[in-house]
Design an enzyme around this catalytic site. Sequence first.
Site, PDB file in Angstrom:
ATOM      1  N   SER A 164       0.841  -1.200   0.000  1.00 56.04           N
ATOM      2  CA  SER A 164       0.000   0.000   0.000  1.00 56.04           C
ATOM      3  C   SER A 164       0.878   1.252   0.000  1.00 56.04           C
ATOM      4  CB  SER A 164      -0.953  -0.055   1.195  1.00 56.04           C
ATOM      5  OG  SER A 164      -1.964   0.923   1.077  1.00 56.04           O
ATOM      6  N   ASP A 244      -9.535  -4.338  -5.649  1.00 55.62           N
ATOM      7  CA  ASP A 244      -8.879  -3.193  -5.017  1.00 55.62           C
ATOM      8  C   ASP A 244      -8.984  -1.982  -5.939  1.00 55.62           C
ATOM      9  OD1 ASP A 244      -7.210  -1.434  -3.677  1.00 55.62           O
ATOM     10  OD2 ASP A 244      -5.396  -2.655  -3.874  1.00 55.62           O
ATOM     11  N   HIS A 276      -8.017  -5.050  -1.123  1.00 50.60           N
ATOM     12  CA  HIS A 276      -6.751  -4.410  -0.790  1.00 50.60           C
ATOM     13  C   HIS A 276      -6.155  -4.994   0.500  1.00 50.60           C
ATOM     14  CE1 HIS A 276      -3.811  -1.183  -0.913  1.00 50.60           C
ATOM     15  NE2 HIS A 276      -4.089  -0.867   0.341  1.00 50.60           N
TER      16      HIS A 276
END
Length: 302
Positions: A164, A244, A276
């Site tokens: 991320s 995601d 995600h």
Amino acid sequence: MAPSAANEVVHEFPFFKVYKDSRVELVWPECPKTPPSTDLVTGVQSKDVIISKEPQVSVRMFLPELKTPNQKLPLLLFVHGGGFVMFSSSAIPYHVLCSKVAADAGVIVVSVEYGLFPARPIPACYEDSWEALQWVASHADGSGSEPWLSNHADFGKVFLGGDSGGGNISHTLAFRVGSIGLPGVKVVGMILVHPFFGGTEDDKMWLYMCPSNSGLDDPRLNPGLEDLARLGCGRVLIFVAEKDDLRVVGKNYYEKLKKSGWKGSVEIVENENQVHCFYLHNLNSEKAAELIHRFVSFLKQD
């Protein structure tokens, strides 16, 4: 009774909201943390090391069980995710993940504890992570203060990686290495798991967290082809998740990197039917195991 002007929300983002009086309120609860320890099953040891006091920057280190007293091991500098506002190197899922990677891949993992918004706005996360990488590199001649690095790290096999927002930070580290170098260290690869880059509604949040930004074309948010061509590593592995919102920017990064003129090799893996950073919710799930296996296999490649 109508709320006071000070309590009026003027900005609302996925991870925090901003009031008219400039207060910032995080909307996600803090993730439980765990102290460093020794894993009695795998033998992986962990410890926290402060590398800078003003501002304070620390790392959590993971050393797998050694086969010989003088064994040299590859090293992974890992940067956790959390939208630049949350999580920690001591957050339970990241501690467990790093310990597992250290055991399965036979690598030293150095997980960065970097400054988070709002206490320390962007670019603190980038600068702290770069400082951590430079600290690692300061041990390449064997004279550093940390024995796990001086005695056991193979500085010819260093990897960068993160998920991320940590994937975004890892990219900036690879760019700096390729631009200005990192004496004594060879960064051989980088792993980006569901990385954050520009191209979604989250751009507004990043711009707010980084007051010194240069707009939507800021190279940290939206790296151009020239920057990508200068990545200081030879291999890149990118994971994207089918469900995601950041899937599109991960794929875009992959395509741009291939077109940039960069001389390395890049792979992309799509986690089908996953959201995600799904693995953080259950690191023992079948899909999480598949992702970790691919991650580890990349680290073990010659």
